[in-house]
Design an enzyme around this catalytic site. Sequence first.
Site, PDB file in Angstrom:
ATOM      1  N   ASP A   1       0.873  -1.312   0.153  1.00  0.00           N
ATOM      2  CA  ASP A   1       0.029  -0.022  -0.123  1.00  0.00           C
ATOM      3  C   ASP A   1       0.826   1.303  -0.100  1.00  0.00           C
ATOM      4  O   ASP A   1       0.356   2.424   0.625  1.00  0.00           O
ATOM      5  CB  ASP A   1      -0.977   0.169   1.138  1.00  0.00           C
ATOM      6  CG  ASP A   1      -1.858  -1.040   1.205  1.00  0.00           C
ATOM      7  OD1 ASP A   1      -2.477  -1.589   0.016  1.00  0.00           O
ATOM      8  OD2 ASP A   1      -2.377  -1.633   2.301  1.00  0.00           O
TER       9      ASP A   1
ATOM     10  N   LYS B   1       1.698   2.047  -5.025  1.00  0.00           N
ATOM     11  CA  LYS B   1       2.530   1.567  -6.522  1.00  0.00           C
ATOM     12  C   LYS B   1       1.466   1.848  -7.443  1.00  0.00           C
ATOM     13  O   LYS B   1       1.960   2.349  -8.709  1.00  0.00           O
ATOM     14  CB  LYS B   1       2.534   0.269  -6.297  1.00  0.00           C
ATOM     15  CG  LYS B   1       3.394  -0.402  -5.142  1.00  0.00           C
ATOM     16  CD  LYS B   1       3.479  -1.559  -5.035  1.00  0.00           C
ATOM     17  CE  LYS B   1       2.343  -2.434  -4.300  1.00  0.00           C
ATOM     18  NZ  LYS B   1       2.086  -2.007  -3.070  1.00  0.00           N
TER      19      LYS B   1
ATOM     20  N   GLY C   1      -4.711  -4.123  -3.841  1.00  0.00           N
ATOM     21  CA  GLY C   1      -5.556  -3.095  -4.013  1.00  0.00           C
ATOM     22  C   GLY C   1      -4.704  -2.053  -4.538  1.00  0.00           C
ATOM     23  O   GLY C   1      -4.197  -1.334  -3.727  1.00  0.00           O
ATOM     24  N   HIS C   2      -4.651  -1.714  -5.868  1.00  0.00           N
ATOM     25  CA  HIS C   2      -3.757  -0.462  -6.144  1.00  0.00           C
ATOM     26  C   HIS C   2      -4.636   0.777  -6.603  1.00  0.00           C
ATOM     27  O   HIS C   2      -5.616   0.536  -7.712  1.00  0.00           O
ATOM     28  CB  HIS C   2      -3.196  -0.936  -7.393  1.00  0.00           C
ATOM     29  CG  HIS C   2      -1.824  -1.951  -7.014  1.00  0.00           C
ATOM     30  ND1 HIS C   2      -0.699  -2.668  -7.982  1.00  0.00           N
ATOM     31  CD2 HIS C   2      -1.725  -2.607  -5.749  1.00  0.00           C
ATOM     32  CE1 HIS C   2      -0.096  -3.580  -7.077  1.00  0.00           C
ATOM     33  NE2 HIS C   2      -0.603  -3.532  -5.866  1.00  0.00           N
TER      34      HIS C   2
ATOM     35  N   GLN D   1       1.847  -6.009  -3.222  1.00  0.00           N
ATOM     36  CA  GLN D   1       2.345  -6.222  -1.666  1.00  0.00           C
ATOM     37  C   GLN D   1       3.670  -5.382  -1.524  1.00  0.00           C
ATOM     38  O   GLN D   1       3.903  -4.156  -2.272  1.00  0.00           O
ATOM     39  CB  GLN D   1       2.547  -7.709  -1.388  1.00  0.00           C
ATOM     40  CG  GLN D   1       1.333  -8.462  -1.219  1.00  0.00           C
ATOM     41  CD  GLN D   1       0.828  -8.716  -2.558  1.00  0.00           C
ATOM     42  OE1 GLN D   1       1.280  -9.306  -3.312  1.00  0.00           O
ATOM     43  NE2 GLN D   1      -0.576  -8.589  -2.893  1.00  0.00           N
TER      44      GLN D   1
HETATM   45  P1  GDP Z   1      -0.830   0.258  -3.413  1.00  0.00           P
HETATM   46  O1  GDP Z   1      -1.267  -1.011  -3.106  1.00  0.00           O
HETATM   47  O2  GDP Z   1       0.696   0.543  -3.342  1.00  0.00           O
HETATM   48  O3  GDP Z   1      -1.046   0.568  -4.923  1.00  0.00           O
HETATM   49  O4  GDP Z   1      -1.276   1.503  -2.601  1.00  0.00           O
HETATM   50  P2  GDP Z   1      -2.659   1.736  -2.210  1.00  0.00           P
HETATM   51  O5  GDP Z   1      -3.574   2.250  -3.411  1.00  0.00           O
HETATM   52  O6  GDP Z   1      -3.274   0.507  -1.357  1.00  0.00           O
HETATM   53  O7  GDP Z   1      -2.749   2.830  -1.031  1.00  0.00           O
HETATM   54  C1  GDP Z   1      -2.270   3.938  -1.159  1.00  0.00           C
HETATM   55  C2  GDP Z   1      -3.240   4.992  -0.794  1.00  0.00           C
HETATM   56  O8  GDP Z   1      -2.818   6.284  -0.685  1.00  0.00           O
HETATM   57  C3  GDP Z   1      -4.528   5.200  -1.980  1.00  0.00           C
HETATM   58  O9  GDP Z   1      -5.674   5.463  -1.246  1.00  0.00           O
HETATM   59  C4  GDP Z   1      -3.880   6.198  -2.616  1.00  0.00           C
HETATM   60  O10 GDP Z   1      -5.118   7.032  -3.447  1.00  0.00           O
HETATM   61  C5  GDP Z   1      -3.268   7.050  -1.593  1.00  0.00           C
HETATM   62  N1  GDP Z   1      -2.213   8.117  -1.926  1.00  0.00           N
HETATM   63  C6  GDP Z   1      -0.988   7.678  -3.003  1.00  0.00           C
HETATM   64  N2  GDP Z   1      -0.269   8.641  -3.116  1.00  0.00           N
HETATM   65  C7  GDP Z   1      -0.660   9.772  -2.182  1.00  0.00           C
HETATM   66  C8  GDP Z   1      -0.036  10.813  -1.683  1.00  0.00           C
HETATM   67  O11 GDP Z   1       1.010  11.040  -1.990  1.00  0.00           O
HETATM   68  N3  GDP Z   1      -0.833  11.593  -0.684  1.00  0.00           N
HETATM   69  C9  GDP Z   1      -2.059  10.840  -0.208  1.00  0.00           C
HETATM   70  N4  GDP Z   1      -2.380  11.913   0.886  1.00  0.00           N
HETATM   71  N5  GDP Z   1      -2.554   9.818  -0.554  1.00  0.00           N
HETATM   72  C10 GDP Z   1      -1.866   9.047  -1.541  1.00  0.00           C
HETATM   73  P1  IMO Z   2      -0.925  -4.188  -2.058  1.00  0.00           P
HETATM   74  O1  IMO Z   2      -0.541  -4.767  -3.669  1.00  0.00           O
HETATM   75  C1  IMO Z   2      -1.038  -4.420   2.120  1.00  0.00           C
HETATM   76  C2  IMO Z   2      -1.080  -8.669   3.811  1.00  0.00           C
HETATM   77  C3  IMO Z   2      -2.426  -9.075   4.397  1.00  0.00           C
HETATM   78  C4  IMO Z   2      -1.787 -10.016   5.414  1.00  0.00           C
HETATM   79  C5  IMO Z   2      -0.556 -10.661   4.443  1.00  0.00           C
HETATM   80  C6  IMO Z   2      -1.270 -12.013   3.924  1.00  0.00           C
HETATM   81  O2  IMO Z   2      -2.339  -3.444  -2.213  1.00  0.00           O
HETATM   82  O3  IMO Z   2       0.297  -3.337  -1.620  1.00  0.00           O
HETATM   83  P2  IMO Z   2      -2.532 -12.768   1.842  1.00  0.00           P
HETATM   84  O4  IMO Z   2      -3.777 -12.173   1.308  1.00  0.00           O
HETATM   85  O5  IMO Z   2      -1.528 -12.456   0.720  1.00  0.00           O
HETATM   86  O6  IMO Z   2      -2.651 -13.970   2.419  1.00  0.00           O
HETATM   87  O7  IMO Z   2      -2.276 -11.695   3.209  1.00  0.00           O
HETATM   88  O8  IMO Z   2      -0.345  -9.812   3.593  1.00  0.00           O
HETATM   89  N1  IMO Z   2      -1.297  -8.111   2.407  1.00  0.00           N
HETATM   90  C7  IMO Z   2      -1.312  -6.737   1.803  1.00  0.00           C
HETATM   91  N2  IMO Z   2      -0.999  -5.579   2.808  1.00  0.00           N
HETATM   92  N3  IMO Z   2      -1.139  -4.454   0.794  1.00  0.00           N
HETATM   93  C8  IMO Z   2      -1.092  -5.566  -0.178  1.00  0.00           C
HETATM   94  O9  IMO Z   2      -1.302  -5.250  -1.300  1.00  0.00           O
HETATM   95  C9  IMO Z   2      -1.335  -6.727   0.565  1.00  0.00           C
HETATM   96  N4  IMO Z   2      -1.772  -7.964   0.022  1.00  0.00           N
HETATM   97  C10 IMO Z   2      -1.493  -8.892   1.210  1.00  0.00           C
HETATM   98  O10 IMO Z   2      -3.136  -8.082   4.992  1.00  0.00           O
HETATM   99  O11 IMO Z   2      -1.426  -9.515   6.367  1.00  0.00           O
HETATM  100 MG    MG Z   3      -3.039  -1.497  -1.864  1.00  0.00          MG
END
Ligand code: GDP
Ligand code: IMO
Ligand code: MG
Length: 427
Positions: free
Chosen positions: A14, A17, A41-42, A223
């Site tokens: 998270d 990415k 979840g991207h 991840q």
């Molecule tokens: P990913 O899994 O690495 O793609 O990241 P996620 O989408 O799960 O989580 C990142 C969260 O931070 C999302 O809700 C994005 O919209 C938000 N986000 C990304 N960059 C920024 C930033 O620079 N500032 C803030 N406030 N939110 C951001």
């Molecule tokens: P992105 O790509 C954050 C965490 C879960 C749990 C562990 C194992 O959005 O960054 P699993 O479902 O793989 O058996 O879970 O890894 N986890 C993540 N945490 N971002 C993710 O993906 C994750 N995918 C799995 O919360 O601790």
């Molecule tokens: Mg994510």
Amino acid sequence: MAKVDVLLGLQWGDEGKGKIVDVLAPTYDVVARFQGGPNAGHTLEFDGIKHVLHQIPSGIFRQKTKNIIGNGVVLDPIVFKTEIEKLQQYNLNVKQNLFISKKATLIIPTHRLLDQAYEKAKGDHKIGSTLKGIGPSYQDKIARQGLRVGDVLSDNFKDKLDKLVALHNEILDKHALAFNWSELEAQFMEAVGFLKQFQLIDSEYVINQELKKGATILAEGAQGSLLDIDFGSYPFVTSSSTVTAGACTGLGVAPAHIGEVYGIFKAYSTRVGSGPFPTELVNEEGEQMRKHGNEFGSTTGRPRRCGWIDLPALKYSIMINGVTQLLMMKADVLSIFPVIKVCTHYQLKSGEVTEVIPYEIVNEQITPVYTELPGWQSTLTGCTKDTMPQALLNYISFLEKELAVPITLISTGPDRTQTIHRAEARK
Ligand code: GDP
Ligand code: IMO
Ligand code: MG
């Protein structure tokens, strides 16, 4: 021959990415996911709309970019169908721009049930899995009994499915988990029919042919390195290789063909699910970070655990991945703090102060050793490369010196446009 650049998370996932892949995608001909599955979840944000992608690469909104789901991915056809249907309103021509490796592993409905059963059996030691069937499907892959995307094209797919389900049932029976297989099967087979309309390919050939032609390729990690099956805080990890080497096996790219490695990290730390988190703040500051950073899971909606940046952990991830550029996300979230803490070392139970992540991290009581830096306490909205507050520049310099890798991009908000490029990313 061109090279494959890799973008991956250096923390516990998270990091942002999805946003950055979307930002960089116009400079790449191909974006390819190399591991993980619908546990990811991207999030991408532009034109006031937020999109969350789970299995589809984050280059999908850029019409000129080919998107590939690589062989290292575990693909759930049911989730895939839902994701594609959500995208339909945007006229993206996904049937032309999206390619799926025949060698990607399938997640079948019983994998999700097994995930639930295994987590339940762990009692107080739950991993906090997203319960998307990731672990059980990788288990079947390694046990050489999994189903792959290419199998959906064969006449005896249904027989293969029945055999695997029978194996799963033996385990599920013991866990006394009630479910209606005929309903699940109907839903799954419908989704498999849907999947068959897409371009199912030998992606390793396609990627290497593209490289020979001089195409630019970005490998998108899911991840983060601290959730890696080998290098994460085992057993509180995911079941795939989230590191640079995973891009080689997950796409069929030779190590010598890897170019830039973009290591993406938040200006602080978060973790969702169980497992060690040395700098976790279980206090008002942590609450503020969660609130201001909107730190709730993109896949499960769970509140993310929050804490200060952890340099021993980042140094470890940089080492394992061979990171060449750092990208710092969510700098805006720290605007609320008068003082920003940076964990530079760990103090162990024995009193030893170290930068090394202890093997026993799961059982070790780590006390973070912090350095304090003044916060910038001003909004970063509209901030550019030339108007960044001095305290933010000092924070960046401090991190660059400690981590010995340049920070080439600063993100100041979730939108595509809230991105400060300090150098041209792609060389
Ligand atoms: P990913 O899994 O690495 O793609 O990241 P996620 O989408 O799960 O989580 C990142 C969260 O931070 C999302 O809700 C994005 O919209 C938000 N986000 C990304 N960059 C920024 C930033 O620079 N500032 C803030 N406030 N939110 C951001
Ligand atoms: P992105 O790509 C954050 C965490 C879960 C749990 C562990 C194992 O959005 O960054 P699993 O479902 O793989 O058996 O879970 O890894 N986890 C993540 N945490 N971002 C993710 O993906 C994750 N995918 C799995 O919360 O601790
Ligand atoms: Mg994510």
